[in-house]
Design an enzyme around this catalytic site. Sequence first.
Site, short mmCIF file in Angstrom:
data_model
loop_
_atom_site.label_atom_id
_atom_site.label_comp_id
_atom_site.label_asym_id
_atom_site.label_seq_id
_atom_site.Cartn_x
_atom_site.Cartn_y
_atom_site.Cartn_z
N GLU A 1 1.98 -11.27 6.12
CA GLU A 1 0.99 -10.53 6.90
C GLU A 1 1.47 -10.64 8.34
O GLU A 1 1.31 -11.67 8.99
CB GLU A 1 -0.41 -11.14 6.73
CG GLU A 1 -0.95 -11.11 5.31
CD GLU A 1 -1.50 -9.75 4.90
OE1 GLU A 1 -1.50 -8.83 5.75
OE2 GLU A 1 -1.93 -9.61 3.74
N HIS B 1 0.83 -1.21 0.00
CA HIS B 1 0.00 0.00 0.00
C HIS B 1 0.87 1.27 0.00
O HIS B 1 2.07 1.20 -0.29
CB HIS B 1 -1.00 -0.03 1.16
CG HIS B 1 -1.65 -1.39 1.31
ND1 HIS B 1 -2.69 -1.80 0.52
CD2 HIS B 1 -1.34 -2.45 2.12
CE1 HIS B 1 -3.01 -3.06 0.85
NE2 HIS B 1 -2.21 -3.47 1.80
N HIS C 1 3.08 -6.67 4.79
CA HIS C 1 1.69 -6.27 5.02
C HIS C 1 1.31 -6.47 6.48
O HIS C 1 2.00 -7.14 7.24
CB HIS C 1 0.73 -7.12 4.15
CG HIS C 1 0.80 -6.79 2.69
ND1 HIS C 1 -0.12 -5.99 2.06
CD2 HIS C 1 1.71 -7.14 1.75
CE1 HIS C 1 0.22 -5.86 0.79
NE2 HIS C 1 1.33 -6.55 0.58
N GLU D 1 -1.94 0.45 8.00
CA GLU D 1 -1.08 -0.60 7.46
C GLU D 1 0.04 0.00 6.62
O GLU D 1 1.18 -0.47 6.67
CB GLU D 1 -1.92 -1.57 6.62
CG GLU D 1 -1.10 -2.71 6.04
CD GLU D 1 -1.91 -3.58 5.08
OE1 GLU D 1 -3.11 -3.33 4.90
OE2 GLU D 1 -1.31 -4.51 4.50
ZN LIG Z 1 -1.94 -5.23 2.79
#
Ligand SMILES: [Zn+2]
Length: 335
Positions: A289, A116, A208, A153
């Site tokens: 993640e 992102h 992430h 995030e």
């Molecule tokens: Zn993400």
Amino acid sequence: MTGSAPRPPRRSVLLRATTAAAVAVPLCTAGWFGWRALDHSDPAGAAATATAPAAAPAPTATDRPGPADGTTAPPLTPPVAPPPSTAPAAAQTPPAGGAGTATSLAGRTVLLDPGHNPGNSAHTAEINRRVDIGNARKECDTTGTETDAGYTEAEYTLDVSRRARAILAARGATVVLVQDGDRPWGPCIDQRARAGADAHADVALSVHGDGGPAAGRGFHVIMPGRVVAGKADTTAIVEPSHRLGLLLRDRFRAATGEPYADYVAEDGLDTRSDLGGLNLSTVPKVFIECGNMRNSTDAQRMTDPQWRQQAAQGIADALTAFLTTQEKTEERHGS
Ligand SMILES: [Zn+2]
């Protein structure tokens, strides 16, 4: 744990998506939400579709068509090695177990892909534009998730990536970031995937934080499935990416103490064929993640700079092991 955590019926996911949109809680489709969008109740079916053009993805809260005229994406940020002065003091910490020296990664190039972009939320038209990922078309990028307190995030991934860069650079690697907080949005996932080849990287890793159910916690690693469709051909990267995924799972847990996710994946590992950032990569690449930002325990950890340094250490140690050893960690179940 067994990895067979109870899963809510599919309908509740769609309701959750509607709720999320209504209260503007952004989603990270690389993690739990995207995982839920796939039919994981049918592993055989999922495997069968991995090499064929996928059906149109299920509508989600982020499924909106891009601008009709198509928005021109700004060019990828040129790779720039960080000046030594940006390295936090902890970056000088040698890798656990003496797995590297200051020069052990000399001549090697690592691509870090901070998921992102903190500016994405202000550029929805640009990031909602669909791009070709080989077996589907997906949004250029997404806003990512955030903690209840509003720690995003995108902030998390950029901070951890910078910390990992400092550690790897201290070991002699050339480290390229896909974005370094130096561009207003994106880049798109197809550019993120191609960035590894563009940088002549030996390996790539995307950072992430997940946006899963609040009751679930833990981290998981996402590895590329075999996809041969359109522009995508992951044949050559599946095996080395799997090796990297196993190393990353073990090094990340050792560095952070974070448990395997109890709401998604199996024993901290998942294989996906619906992520552009993996489908279009031609260098070994995985996603991590690092935790569930919607869970209060994980959110507290991920907001803590000291824990983020541990997360970066685990990531850097895994990449170092990948580049300097032939180590292949056995898959373990039930641990
Ligand atoms: Zn993400």
